[in-house]
Design a protein around this motif. Structure first.
Motif, PDB file in Angstrom:
ATOM      1  N   THR A   1       0.831  -1.205   0.000  1.00  0.00           N
ATOM      2  CA  THR A   1       0.000   0.000   0.000  1.00  0.00           C
ATOM      3  C   THR A   1       0.869   1.261   0.000  1.00  0.00           C
ATOM      4  O   THR A   1       0.618   2.197  -0.764  1.00  0.00           O
ATOM      5  CB  THR A   1      -0.926   0.014   1.233  1.00  0.00           C
ATOM      6  OG1 THR A   1      -1.627  -1.222   1.300  1.00  0.00           O
ATOM      7  CG2 THR A   1      -1.919   1.150   1.163  1.00  0.00           C
TER       8      THR A   1
ATOM      9  N   TYR B   1      -6.860  -0.831  -0.495  1.00  0.00           N
ATOM     10  CA  TYR B   1      -6.366   0.203   0.424  1.00  0.00           C
ATOM     11  C   TYR B   1      -5.713   1.344  -0.348  1.00  0.00           C
ATOM     12  O   TYR B   1      -5.915   2.516  -0.041  1.00  0.00           O
ATOM     13  CB  TYR B   1      -5.334  -0.384   1.398  1.00  0.00           C
ATOM     14  CG  TYR B   1      -5.906  -1.317   2.454  1.00  0.00           C
ATOM     15  CD1 TYR B   1      -7.267  -1.342   2.725  1.00  0.00           C
ATOM     16  CD2 TYR B   1      -5.074  -2.144   3.195  1.00  0.00           C
ATOM     17  CE1 TYR B   1      -7.782  -2.188   3.693  1.00  0.00           C
ATOM     18  CE2 TYR B   1      -5.578  -2.989   4.179  1.00  0.00           C
ATOM     19  CZ  TYR B   1      -6.934  -3.015   4.412  1.00  0.00           C
ATOM     20  OH  TYR B   1      -7.424  -3.842   5.375  1.00  0.00           O
ATOM     21  N   THR B   2      -4.909   0.981  -1.358  1.00  0.00           N
ATOM     22  CA  THR B   2      -4.240   2.009  -2.158  1.00  0.00           C
ATOM     23  C   THR B   2      -5.256   2.947  -2.789  1.00  0.00           C
ATOM     24  O   THR B   2      -5.114   4.168  -2.725  1.00  0.00           O
ATOM     25  CB  THR B   2      -3.394   1.351  -3.269  1.00  0.00           C
ATOM     26  OG1 THR B   2      -2.450   0.481  -2.662  1.00  0.00           O
ATOM     27  CG2 THR B   2      -2.672   2.380  -4.092  1.00  0.00           C
TER      28      THR B   2
ATOM     29  N   SER C   1      -3.578   1.158   6.309  1.00  0.00           N
ATOM     30  CA  SER C   1      -3.605  -0.275   6.037  1.00  0.00           C
ATOM     31  C   SER C   1      -3.343  -1.096   7.300  1.00  0.00           C
ATOM     32  O   SER C   1      -3.954  -2.143   7.500  1.00  0.00           O
ATOM     33  CB  SER C   1      -2.584  -0.625   4.955  1.00  0.00           C
ATOM     34  OG  SER C   1      -1.286  -0.374   5.424  1.00  0.00           O
TER      35      SER C   1
END
Lengths: 310, 291
Positions: free
Chosen positions: B94, B159-160, B220
């Protein structure tokens, strides 16, 4: 600024030329932003559109799906679980927001003074913010436990309770426990927001007021509070949105119980989709949640943009 | 504000100020104790012998400090190293993806005029307003369709995506505050645009990158709901999901000492990073709040 210059440099005749190499050169920026745009398209925009599409279907996890129009929405209106989850979410929001807000304002006033150690105090009050919400929830389950928890031991030691109390077993005390945990974890964030707002008020205002003989209370009432209106609005809206999306504490601390009484809207979406596998129905719940949150965001923009007062 | 006579004080002014000062510090220190107490108690409990950690009523100080609880936790399920590794892997993917994508995106949005620039930027920012909780169901289906459901990579990609709007906003601001003369000088020196970004601009916008990376880590490392939904295989659990299982005693009865050891592993990296990189974290918060 750029359009004006572009027009003076490119008269209509020049603009009608076929797209030149310099036009293409200008589009290079697109290459830089394309990867992030692609991510957003696949993992954000596509699911957003799909949510709306799915909400019009009977969509099980496995097996055939059927277009059912607005049936999910009709079912939602007569779904007691939906209304009670919305009710609990609203109740939680109405309880936690003022608690957070008042305590954060008190803390901000306390650490506003530039005195020795104040940086240390600010850091200590803020520290729980950086711990994950799931981890804090787990931590408080332990603190509130009837056997090994320090909370009950402390209350018993000072004679408030005789028997260890099961904090997460009744609706009211579970709500209290969750509010206490969230306050411990989040109040530092609101404190920081309010502190930044307070520090933006010029010190001369207070000096002038003191010259006029204003008491500290009057300074608070006539300078601090009115000038912080925008900060208040921001803190309130962030708290309301955060509360409306609450899931971790309810799932971890109370497991939705007792009798599903601490199920929030996001929790109900989770259950509909990943426990009951009614994906279409969960999507219609998501759409309703989105509409509520967009309404809150619009109010936010309105409150933050209204600059007429000062 | 009208003028009014000064109130009469029961104490001489200086002694009164000293009392107020003492009360102020007493209150502040008491509050420090309230905020830090749960963390410290958990830390102490994680170092107790297991039987003491499960004692009723609880004791504050360990009779002697041992690492037994950490050893117990290490043996849970697929092994603690595995779960910490899972969390770290997701965090690293992430962080790396968010930093690279937002560096490129921020540069593009800050320095180039291209077709659709404003529309794309507004779309990216608008995603800040829409929480990922409301699109979980289709996200699950999309991950399944591209065979990334129940994988740590899939979780990291999600998440990214949800770090990106804020990250791009921060990076665009970072690039906006870099004077154009720096680039012009580099271009005259014959830099290509890639070298320009990596060699010339990157060091200048590094504070922005640190902010973005830090938020990607917190986002994250601490995330629970998506991890709970997207990961089915218990060997792939991240720390928060694994800890819930330890706490609810899925692997036998609840071992409170082991639970506290897990808490420490989950909390300490966040606390340490925050203390060391406070400046970046707080600047990120203020940028995020103002939007």
């Amino acid at each position: 600024m750029p359009p004006v210059r572009a027009n003076t440099l490119n008269p209509p005749a020049a603009r009608s030329r076929p797209r030149s190499r310099s036009w293409w050169r200008k589009q290079v920026g697109l290459l830089f932003v394309l990867p992030s745009v692609a991510f957003t398209a696949v993992f954000f925009l596509a699911p957003l559109v799909m949510t709306a599409w799915m909400s019009l279907h009977d969509w099980p996890l496995l097996g055939a799906r059927h277009f059912t129009g607005l049936q999910n929405y009709a079912a939602l209106l007569s779904d007691g679980n939906f209304w009670s989850s919305l009710g609990f979410t609203a109740k939680y929001t109405l309880v936690v927001t003022p608690v957070l807000f008042v305590l954060a304002f008190g803390l901000a006033l306390l650490v506003k003074r530039s005195v020795r150690w104040v940086g240390l105090f600010r850091t200590a009050y803020f520290l729980p913010v950086v711990i994950g919400l799931a981890t804090s929830s787990l931590l408080w389950v332990w603190l509130l436990n009837d056997q090994v928890g320090v909370f009950n031991a402390g209350l018993a030691a000072i004679g408030v309770i005789r028997e260890p109390f099961q904090w997460l077993a009744t609706t009211g005390s579970a709500l209290t426990a969750i509010v206490v945990m969230v306050t411990w974890k989040m109040v530092g964030l609101t404190m920081l927001l309010l502190l930044i707002g307070m520090q933006a008020i010029p010190e001369e205002f207070y000096e002038a007021a003191r010259v006029d003989g204003a008491s500290p209370w009057e300074q608070l009432r006539f300078i601090t509070l009115p000038l912080m209106r925008r900060t208040f609005a921001l803190a309130l809206v962030l708290s309301v949105i955060g509360s409306f999306l609450a899931f971790d504490p309810m799932y971890i601390m109370a497991g939705g119980g007792p009798q599903n009484s601490t199920i929030t809207t996001v929790y109900w979406i989770f259950k509909a989709a990943f426990v009951q596998f009614r994906l279409g129905y969960a999507a219609s719940l998501s759409v309703v949640l989105l509409v509520i949150l967009i309404a809150v965001s619009v109010v936010q923009l309105y409150l933050l943009r209204d600059d007429t007062r000062y | 504000m009208r003028a009014h006579p000064l109130p009469a004080h029961p104490l001489p002014r200086r002694r009164r100020a000293a009392t107020v000062n003492t009360l102020y510090y007493a209150l502040c220190v008491l509050l420090v104790a309230v905020f830090l107490f749960p963390i410290l108690w958990s830390a102490l409990t994680s170092l107790k012998p297991p039987s003491e950690a499960a004692a009723t009523p609880p004791t504050l100080w360990p009779s002697h400090l041992v690492l037994d609880n950490y050893a117990t936790l290490a043996g849970y399920g697929a092994g603690l190293v595995r779960y910490v590794g899972n969390s770290l892997l997701v965090a690293v993917i992430t962080i790396v993806l968010t930093s690279i994508l937002s560096l490129l995106g921020g540069y593009g949005f800050s320095r180039f005029q291209f077709v659709g620039r404003n529309v794309l930027f507004v779309v990216m920012l608008a995603t800040l307003m829409i929480p990922f909780q409301s699109i979980l169901t289709p996200l699950y289906l999309i991950l399944r369709a591209i065979h990334l459901q129940d994988t740590l990579l899939g979780l990291a990609l999600v998440y990214t995506t949800f770090q990106l709007p804020f990250a791009i906003f921060v990076m665009r601001n970072s690039f906006d505050s870099v004077p154009r003369e720096i680039e012009e000088a580099a271009l005259i020196d014959g830099c290509s645009s890639v070298t320009l970004l990596t060699r010339v601009m990157f060091p200048v916008v590094l504070p922005g990158v640190v902010t973005v990376a830090l938020f990607a880590f917190f986002g994250s490392w601490n995330e629970f709901l998506a991890a709970l939904i997207f990961l089915n295989d218990s060997d792939k659990y991240t720390l928060p999901v694994m800890l819930l299982n330890v706490q609810s005693g899925l692997y036998g009865s609840v071992d409170w000492g082991a639970v506290q050891a897990g808490m420490m592993l989950s909390m300490l990296p966040c606390i340490a990073l925050f203390l060391f990189l406070q400046r970046y974290y707080l600047s990120g918060l203020t940028q995020g709040a103002v939007k």
